[in-house]
Design a protein around this motif. Structure first.
Motif, PDB file in Angstrom:
ATOM      1  N   LEU A   1       0.856  -1.195   0.000  1.00 23.15           N
ATOM      2  CA  LEU A   1       0.000   0.000   0.000  1.00 23.15           C
ATOM      3  C   LEU A   1       0.890   1.242   0.000  1.00 23.15           C
ATOM      4  CD1 LEU A   1      -3.171   0.200   0.216  1.00 23.15           C
ATOM      5  CD2 LEU A   1      -2.778   0.969   2.562  1.00 23.15           C
ATOM      6  N   GLU A   2       0.516   2.263  -0.756  1.00 23.64           N
ATOM      7  CA  GLU A   2       1.380   3.424  -0.944  1.00 23.64           C
ATOM      8  C   GLU A   2       0.833   4.724  -0.381  1.00 23.64           C
ATOM      9  OE1 GLU A   2       1.873   3.500  -5.147  1.00 23.64           O
ATOM     10  OE2 GLU A   2       3.242   1.791  -5.191  1.00 23.64           O
ATOM     11  N   ASP A   3      -0.477   4.839  -0.231  1.00 23.96           N
ATOM     12  CA  ASP A   3      -1.094   6.102   0.170  1.00 23.96           C
ATOM     13  C   ASP A   3      -1.279   6.145   1.686  1.00 23.96           C
ATOM     14  OD1 ASP A   3      -2.611   8.356   0.581  1.00 23.96           O
ATOM     15  OD2 ASP A   3      -4.012   7.961  -1.054  1.00 23.96           O
ATOM     16  N   PRO A   4      -0.656   7.125   2.376  1.00 21.81           N
ATOM     17  CA  PRO A   4      -0.815   7.201   3.833  1.00 21.81           C
ATOM     18  C   PRO A   4      -2.255   7.462   4.264  1.00 21.81           C
ATOM     19  CG  PRO A   4       0.286   9.165   2.990  1.00 21.81           C
ATOM     20  CD  PRO A   4       0.228   8.187   1.864  1.00 21.81           C
ATOM     21  N   HIS A   5      -3.045   8.116   3.420  1.00 19.99           N
ATOM     22  CA  HIS A   5      -4.450   8.353   3.766  1.00 19.99           C
ATOM     23  C   HIS A   5      -5.217   7.029   3.796  1.00 19.99           C
ATOM     24  CE1 HIS A   5      -3.090  12.309   2.248  1.00 19.99           C
ATOM     25  NE2 HIS A   5      -3.913  12.779   3.158  1.00 19.99           N
ATOM     26  N   ASN A   6      -4.901   6.121   2.870  1.00 18.11           N
ATOM     27  CA  ASN A   6      -5.546   4.810   2.878  1.00 18.11           C
ATOM     28  C   ASN A   6      -5.154   4.021   4.122  1.00 18.11           C
ATOM     29  OD1 ASN A   6      -7.122   4.887   0.542  1.00 18.11           O
ATOM     30  ND2 ASN A   6      -5.443   4.226  -0.769  1.00 18.11           N
ATOM     31  N   LEU A   7      -3.882   4.078   4.484  1.00 20.82           N
ATOM     32  CA  LEU A   7      -3.444   3.364   5.675  1.00 20.82           C
ATOM     33  C   LEU A   7      -4.130   3.928   6.916  1.00 20.82           C
ATOM     34  CD1 LEU A   7      -1.798   1.364   7.236  1.00 20.82           C
ATOM     35  CD2 LEU A   7       0.200   2.854   7.012  1.00 20.82           C
ATOM     36  N   GLY A   8      -4.220   5.242   7.022  1.00 21.05           N
ATOM     37  CA  GLY A   8      -4.887   5.844   8.164  1.00 21.05           C
ATOM     38  C   GLY A   8      -6.355   5.450   8.248  1.00 21.05           C
ATOM     39  N   ALA A   9      -7.045   5.446   7.094  1.00 21.19           N
ATOM     40  CA  ALA A   9      -8.462   5.069   7.075  1.00 21.19           C
ATOM     41  C   ALA A   9      -8.648   3.601   7.452  1.00 21.19           C
ATOM     42  CB  ALA A   9      -9.041   5.347   5.687  1.00 21.19           C
TER      43      ALA A   9
ATOM     44  N   VAL B   1       3.948   2.140   2.462  1.00 21.08           N
ATOM     45  CA  VAL B   1       3.889   3.382   3.228  1.00 21.08           C
ATOM     46  C   VAL B   1       4.095   3.055   4.710  1.00 21.08           C
ATOM     47  CG1 VAL B   1       1.356   3.220   3.413  1.00 21.08           C
ATOM     48  CG2 VAL B   1       2.500   5.404   3.758  1.00 21.08           C
ATOM     49  N   PRO B   2       4.964   3.803   5.404  1.00 23.48           N
ATOM     50  CA  PRO B   2       5.176   3.564   6.830  1.00 23.48           C
ATOM     51  C   PRO B   2       4.199   4.376   7.668  1.00 23.48           C
ATOM     52  CG  PRO B   2       6.728   5.196   6.076  1.00 23.48           C
ATOM     53  CD  PRO B   2       5.896   4.821   4.872  1.00 23.48           C
ATOM     54  N   LEU B   3       4.247   4.161   8.969  1.00 18.37           N
ATOM     55  CA  LEU B   3       3.493   5.016   9.872  1.00 18.37           C
ATOM     56  C   LEU B   3       4.156   6.388   9.901  1.00 18.37           C
ATOM     57  CD1 LEU B   3       2.863   2.603  12.883  1.00 18.37           C
ATOM     58  CD2 LEU B   3       1.337   3.119  10.966  1.00 18.37           C
ATOM     59  N   ASN B   4       3.371   7.421   9.646  1.00 13.61           N
ATOM     60  CA  ASN B   4       3.902   8.779   9.689  1.00 13.61           C
ATOM     61  C   ASN B   4       2.823   9.733  10.173  1.00 13.61           C
ATOM     62  OD1 ASN B   4       2.210   9.265   7.439  1.00 13.61           O
ATOM     63  ND2 ASN B   4       3.841   8.767   6.000  1.00 13.61           N
ATOM     64  N   ALA B   5       3.120  11.016  10.148  1.00 13.38           N
ATOM     65  CA  ALA B   5       2.186  12.004  10.686  1.00 13.38           C
ATOM     66  C   ALA B   5       0.869  12.027   9.920  1.00 13.38           C
ATOM     67  CB  ALA B   5       2.834  13.390  10.659  1.00 13.38           C
ATOM     68  N   THR B   6       0.924  11.845   8.608  1.00 14.51           N
ATOM     69  CA  THR B   6      -0.307  11.830   7.810  1.00 14.51           C
ATOM     70  C   THR B   6      -1.176  10.641   8.169  1.00 14.51           C
ATOM     71  OG1 THR B   6       0.833  12.944   5.983  1.00 14.51           O
ATOM     72  CG2 THR B   6      -1.232  11.818   5.469  1.00 14.51           C
ATOM     73  N   VAL B   7      -0.552   9.478   8.347  1.00 11.85           N
ATOM     74  CA  VAL B   7      -1.286   8.284   8.753  1.00 11.85           C
ATOM     75  C   VAL B   7      -1.942   8.513  10.110  1.00 11.85           C
ATOM     76  CG1 VAL B   7      -1.081   5.853   9.379  1.00 11.85           C
ATOM     77  CG2 VAL B   7       0.187   6.737   7.426  1.00 11.85           C
ATOM     78  N   ALA B   8      -1.172   9.080  11.039  1.00 10.99           N
ATOM     79  CA  ALA B   8      -1.698   9.316  12.385  1.00 10.99           C
ATOM     80  C   ALA B   8      -2.908  10.246  12.351  1.00 10.99           C
ATOM     81  CB  ALA B   8      -0.600   9.887  13.274  1.00 10.99           C
ATOM     82  N   LYS B   9      -2.819  11.316  11.565  1.00 15.16           N
ATOM     83  CA  LYS B   9      -3.920  12.268  11.497  1.00 15.16           C
ATOM     84  C   LYS B   9      -5.151  11.648  10.862  1.00 15.16           C
ATOM     85  CE  LYS B   9      -5.092  16.896   9.794  1.00 15.16           C
ATOM     86  NZ  LYS B   9      -4.590  18.101   9.073  1.00 15.16           N
ATOM     87  N   THR B  10      -4.957  10.901   9.769  1.00 17.24           N
ATOM     88  CA  THR B  10      -6.084  10.292   9.073  1.00 17.24           C
ATOM     89  C   THR B  10      -6.747   9.215   9.914  1.00 17.24           C
ATOM     90  OG1 THR B  10      -4.876  10.676   7.003  1.00 17.24           O
ATOM     91  CG2 THR B  10      -6.795   9.244   6.891  1.00 17.24           C
ATOM     92  N   SER B  11      -5.978   8.552  10.749  1.00 19.72           N
ATOM     93  CA  SER B  11      -6.540   7.471  11.567  1.00 19.72           C
ATOM     94  C   SER B  11      -7.430   7.979  12.689  1.00 19.72           C
ATOM     95  CB  SER B  11      -5.406   6.632  12.168  1.00 19.72           C
ATOM     96  OG  SER B  11      -4.797   7.302  13.263  1.00 19.72           O
ATOM     97  N   ALA B  12      -7.407   9.285  12.951  1.00 21.62           N
ATOM     98  CA  ALA B  12      -8.235   9.900  13.996  1.00 21.62           C
ATOM     99  C   ALA B  12      -8.001   9.254  15.355  1.00 21.62           C
ATOM    100  CB  ALA B  12      -9.713   9.820  13.608  1.00 21.62           C
ATOM    101  N   GLY B  13      -6.738   8.913  15.634  1.00 23.90           N
ATOM    102  CA  GLY B  13      -6.393   8.357  16.933  1.00 23.90           C
ATOM    103  C   GLY B  13      -6.296   6.846  16.967  1.00 23.90           C
TER     104      GLY B  13
END
Length: 311
Positions: free
Chosen positions: A169-177, A198-210
């Protein structure tokens, strides 16, 4: 008296040629700049201005714009590895002395953290003038978990474990969701490859909503080998693709690894070959694929439905 004043004026006239505008004597450009600096210094309180990011007796300090997920220097990276902090990858300058980076290499190998040797200029650009000693690490918002620890935690809960493996998977928004849905559906852990993912990063954290704080994420090396080991422990492997069993007809109960492929080409061939069965989602429109996070979320909720349905 008038004649004398005229004569005096004539005698002073050669000196007027060296005077500047307003009757003051003109000064060389460098001297004028020095005077302007002194006046500015007096106006600002009498102390000479220093560059904002430089210690007068030391190296450059980290710029205010330096991302929070960057760790610079041998000591900072070494201590982060020892403390178990999540590290996505480490960059080392080519030509670094082996004795100086040996502890970092050993700790990275033990922790399974990817290490890359790059041109020093690449680290210089990322560090933005801060001292780095040829060592830079990209940190994760949370620590990665070991797969064995995830399996032990699932066993303690007393239910059949459900894992989701994200194949490149490449998109951090997809990983966060997907992390957000995984938390809502009780997924025991997310597996991602160490490379080409895609690794865990700030975008992933924000998209995951916690949700990144509650859903364990493990990085795995050889994906096919990991799947073989999980199958030996009693897991079934189900991959999401177009040519499979309708998702609501497939058995998603029991110990299961659900595989979601990448946004562009889906599952890789070697990973698809490890699947025990393929599940698909009905498509009646003109677009022949779904967003990875949408498809994964539907399948996770179907697994939850099957596991919680009243018999």
């Amino acid at each position: 008296m008038r004649a004398k004043k005229g004569n005096d004026a004539a005698r002073r006239s050669p000196r007027r040629k060296t005077q500047g505008y307003g009757g003051q004597q003109a000064q060389p450009a460098a001297h004028s700049a020095e005077l302007a600096t002194k006046r500015s210094r007096r106006a600002s309180g009498g102390s000479q201005a220093q560059p904002a990011d430089r210690d007068r007796h030391g190296p450059l300090a980290a710029p205010a714009s330096l991302p929070d997920d960057l760790l610079l220097g041998r000591n900072a990276v070494t201590e982060a590895l020892r403390a178990g902090r999540g590290i996505n990858r480490i960059l080392l300058a080519e030509g670094s002395r082996e004795a100086q980076i040996a502890p970092i290499l050993e700790l990275a190998r033990t922790r399974g953290v990817p290490v890359e040797f790059v041109a020093r200029e690449k680290i210089e650009r990322a560090a933005q003038g801060a001292r780095h000693q040829g060592v830079l690490a990209q940190a994760a918002p949370v620590a990665y978990q070991e797969l064995d620890a995830i399996l032990r935690a699932a066993e303690q809960k007393g239910h059949a474990p459900l894992l989701v493996l994200l194949d490149e998977l490449e998109d951090p928004h997809n990983l966060g969701a997907l992390l957000r849905t995984a938390d809502a559906t009780g997924v025991d852990g997310i597996l991602i490859p160490r490379r080409r993912s895609v690794p865990l990063n700030a975008t992933v954290a924000k998209t995951s909503a916690g949700a990144i704080e509650y859903v364990p994420v493990a990085r795995i090396g050889n994906v096919t080998q990991t799947l073989k080991e999980l199958k030996a422990k009693g897991f079934w492997v189900a991959g999401a693709d177009m040519d499979g069993t309708p998702y609501d007809k497939a058995d998603l109960k029991g110990a299961l690894v659900l595989i979601i492929g990448s946004e562009g080409h889906g599952m890789t061939r070697l990973v698809k070959e490890q699947c025990d069965f393929i599940v698909s989602l009905p498509m009646v429109g003109r677009i022949n694929s779904l967003n990875a996070s949408v498809a994964g979320s539907i399948l996770m909720y179907e697994a939850l439905r099957q596991r919680t349905v009243t018999k």
